[in-house]
Structures are given as C-alpha cells and as structure tokens.
Design an enzyme around this catalytic site. Structure first.
Site, PDB file in Angstrom:
ATOM      1  CG  HIS A 138      -1.877   1.130   1.360  1.00 29.53           C
ATOM      2  ND1 HIS A 138      -3.014   1.088   1.504  1.00 29.53           N
ATOM      3  CD2 HIS A 138      -1.526   2.527   1.580  1.00 29.53           C
ATOM      4  CE1 HIS A 138      -3.834   2.121   1.510  1.00 29.53           C
ATOM      5  NE2 HIS A 138      -2.779   3.254   1.637  1.00 29.53           N
ATOM      6  CD  GLU A 139       1.419   3.010   3.576  1.00 29.17           C
ATOM      7  OE1 GLU A 139       1.781   4.467   3.024  1.00 29.17           O
ATOM      8  OE2 GLU A 139       0.487   2.965   4.436  1.00 29.17           O
ATOM      9  CG  HIS A 142       0.149   6.123  -0.477  1.00 30.55           C
ATOM     10  ND1 HIS A 142      -0.836   6.302  -1.267  1.00 30.55           N
ATOM     11  CD2 HIS A 142      -0.199   5.552   0.675  1.00 30.55           C
ATOM     12  CE1 HIS A 142      -1.983   6.249  -0.607  1.00 30.55           C
ATOM     13  NE2 HIS A 142      -1.555   5.641   0.653  1.00 30.55           N
TER      14      HIS A 142
END
Length: 238
Positions: A138-139, A142
């Site tokens: 997820h990160e 980003h």
C-alpha cells in the site's frame, strides 16, 4: 516454597534468578492474579518493563518481516522496480532505509507514507508477515504515485485517488485479507466497498478535509478514473 513466595529468604525463581525481562516470576504472578501485595510503584515498574519488552519484540518482528518481503514478495519487489524506473535522481530511488518500523498511536492505520521521509510501518498494528506485505505494498503504491503523478497530498482529490489505488492494488481488500482481519461484515459489499471505505477514512484524516461528508464526496468524484487506473500493474491481481 512458602505461599508468600519465599525460598529461603528469596523471592526469585527456582534457579535463583529473575526472568530474562528482569521481572521476578513472583512479581509477575502477583500482578496477573491480583493475589498478594504489590505496591503501586511495583505495578508501574512491571507495566513499564513489559511494555518495553513488547516494543522490542514488535520491532524485531517488523524488521524481519520487512527484510523477508524485500527479498521474496513479488508485489513488493515489482513495486520497487517500478519506483526506481520513475525516479529522477538517486534521492528518489528506493532504499530499505526509507522503511522504518515504529510504534504508532493511531489505531486507524497500519502504516504511512511521507514524500520526504519515506515509509512508516506501525509495528504494534502488524498482525503477521502477510499483513505487513499488504501494508508495505500500500505505502509503496503511494511512493510510486508521488513520483509518477507529482501528488499534492494536501489536495483532497489527489489524496483520494492515491488512496483508492493503494487500497485496491495492495491486496488489503481481497476477501481473505478481510476475513483474517475480522472484517467479515464487509464481505457482501466486496472489494470495491472495502477500497472506498478505506479511502474515505484516509481522506477524512487529511487536515484540509472538513469531515466524513466531504471525504465521501471527494472519493466519489474521483472514483471511476482512479479505481480503473491500475498502473504500474496491468490489472488488479492480488
């Protein structure tokens, strides 16, 4: 051995030593059972030592999981390759030093991304190695978005779009991930509902957002284009 914990004048274990954490077995027994007398000072000291012990174990496990994923996770390795492709200079390129494990006070998330500082993994929120894989993926999405699309994280539409993509592509909203994290109530609403819920919660925490209603509005406005944008993947496969 007497009931007051004495062993020829000692309240230590049968081997004559305290436990590895510096807490005598008898102190631990008193605290957990509520039997016997334990001063407030001793209670505070016990809780402090046990809390530090947990922090150390969480930290060690987090970095072990991180290093394993950097070596063996197809998703994590793929995202790192894609990040390095869009990076304009050495400072933007990925480094394992940009992923740190730390205890978090926020119960609503398992990690975070900062464009200048890197990735935070909340060591006290990670359930297991596979949970860390989802969180790290997820990160990393980003991280990729920040370089590829020049995200303004205070722009709610930018923020919402990256959150939609990260929740959708990381694997955290697949059915089994929800099951093991006790989000069974979301099964009937499926993958898209999970993604939307997570995106709204994240946007709602943005300092420029004025509440849940605005967060929902922003997420809905960018939903179609951002959910269908699976770059750098060809499709949603996790």
């Amino acid at each position: 051995m007497s009931l007051d914990g004495s062993n020829k004048g000692s309240n230590k274990g049968s081997d004559g030593n305290d436990g590895d954490d510096g807490i005598s077995w008898f102190t631990s027994l008193k605290y957990k059972t509520g039997l016997g007398t334990l001063s407030e000072k001793d209670k505070v000291e016990y809780e402090f030592k046990k809390n530090n012990e947990k922090k150390l174990k969480d930290c060690q496990a987090c970095y072990e999981y991180r290093d394993w994923m950097l070596s063996y996770s197809p998703t994590v390795r793929f995202m790192i390759e894609q990040i390095d492709k869009v990076a304009k200079n050495s400072n933007e390129k990925f480094s394992s030093q940009k992923i740190v494990c730390e205890e978090c006070n926020d119960n609503t998330k398992g990690g975070g991304f900062h464009p200048e500082l890197g990735i935070l993994i909340c060591q006290d929120k990670i359930l297991d190695k596979w949970h860390l894989e989802d969180t790290l993926s997820h990160e990393l999405i980003h991280y990729y978005d920040n370089l590829k699309f020049k995200v303004d994280w205070f722009n709610l539409k930018h923020h919402a779009c990256s959150e939609i993509r990260a929740s959708s592509l990381s694997g955290e909203c697949r059915i089994m991930a929800q099951f093991w994290r006790a989000a069974i109530k979301n099964f009937s609403r499926g993958h898209q509902a999970c993604v939307k819920r997570r995106a709204i919660l994240s946007v709602q925490a943005n300092p420029n957002c004025h509440g849940k209603e605005e967060a929902e509005k922003i997420v809905n406005e960018v939903w179609e284009s951002c959910f269908n944008d699976t770059r750098p993947f060809e499709e949603i496969y996790r």
